[in-house]
Design a protein around this motif. Sequence first.
Motif, PDB file in Angstrom:
ATOM      1  N   THR A   3       0.835  -1.199   0.000  1.00 39.93           N
ATOM      2  CA  THR A   3       0.000   0.000   0.000  1.00 39.93           C
ATOM      3  C   THR A   3       0.870   1.249   0.000  1.00 39.93           C
ATOM      4  O   THR A   3       2.071   1.178   0.257  1.00 39.93           O
ATOM      5  CB  THR A   3      -0.913   0.035   1.246  1.00 39.93           C
ATOM      6  OG1 THR A   3      -0.105   0.247   2.410  1.00 39.93           O
ATOM      7  CG2 THR A   3      -1.719  -1.246   1.386  1.00 39.93           C
ATOM      8  N   LEU A   4       0.246   2.384  -0.271  1.00 40.44           N
ATOM      9  CA  LEU A   4       0.970   3.655  -0.264  1.00 40.44           C
ATOM     10  C   LEU A   4       1.687   3.851   1.066  1.00 40.44           C
ATOM     11  O   LEU A   4       2.868   4.212   1.092  1.00 40.44           O
ATOM     12  CB  LEU A   4       0.011   4.819  -0.525  1.00 40.44           C
ATOM     13  CG  LEU A   4       0.671   6.194  -0.632  1.00 40.44           C
ATOM     14  CD1 LEU A   4      -0.102   7.064  -1.602  1.00 40.44           C
ATOM     15  CD2 LEU A   4       0.782   6.873   0.704  1.00 40.44           C
ATOM     16  N   VAL A   5       1.011   3.600   2.167  1.00 37.25           N
ATOM     17  CA  VAL A   5       1.620   3.814   3.483  1.00 37.25           C
ATOM     18  C   VAL A   5       2.828   2.904   3.681  1.00 37.25           C
ATOM     19  O   VAL A   5       3.793   3.292   4.345  1.00 37.25           O
ATOM     20  CB  VAL A   5       0.567   3.649   4.602  1.00 37.25           C
ATOM     21  CG1 VAL A   5       1.205   3.703   5.980  1.00 37.25           C
ATOM     22  CG2 VAL A   5      -0.513   4.724   4.481  1.00 37.25           C
ATOM     23  N   VAL A 128      -4.298   2.140  -2.183  1.00 43.03           N
ATOM     24  CA  VAL A 128      -4.479   3.206  -1.194  1.00 43.03           C
ATOM     25  C   VAL A 128      -5.688   2.805  -0.355  1.00 43.03           C
ATOM     26  O   VAL A 128      -6.819   2.938  -0.803  1.00 43.03           O
ATOM     27  CB  VAL A 128      -4.688   4.585  -1.865  1.00 43.03           C
ATOM     28  CG1 VAL A 128      -4.778   5.677  -0.811  1.00 43.03           C
ATOM     29  CG2 VAL A 128      -3.571   4.875  -2.852  1.00 43.03           C
ATOM     30  N   GLY A 133      -3.302   7.213   3.824  1.00 37.47           N
ATOM     31  CA  GLY A 133      -2.810   7.011   2.469  1.00 37.47           C
ATOM     32  C   GLY A 133      -3.509   7.909   1.468  1.00 37.47           C
ATOM     33  O   GLY A 133      -2.874   8.491   0.587  1.00 37.47           O
TER      34      GLY A 133
END
Length: 147
Positions: A3-5, A128, A133
């Motif tokens: 994921t983005l995070v 996301v 995120g």
Amino acid sequence: MVTLVDTLIENRERVQPDDTNNYDTAHGGNVAKWMDEAGALSAMRLAGESCVTASIDRLDFERPIPRGDTCVIESYAFATGRTSVRVRLRAFRENPRTGEREQTTASYFVFVAIDEDLKPTSVPELEVETERGRRLQRAALDGEPDR
């Protein structure tokens, strides 16, 4: 699934005398290098492959980082192409004793994933999933230069 995070990285470099210019502040080339290294880590975390720098959008140096302060680099992937990963990068000066921080530099880098033969290879789509995120992605897209 990344994921983005998961791509969010924060690196720190203490600005030593060998890192400075004639004005006793971090040399811009060093800040750009530190940003490139952190950006590549974010891109590789998403791609699952080695990544190389393909382009750097404007690199804006807003204020200096004095010798003795810490240069904090924030990096995360916010968009992908077929073989590319777009990464938002920001640098901050941070007082190591107080934690006081202010942004000094900002840019967007594009990295390309490569295979063992150094040929471009596909990257997965960016997921996301959290509000954090989505907030980070919106911030990157809102601040990105026109393409």
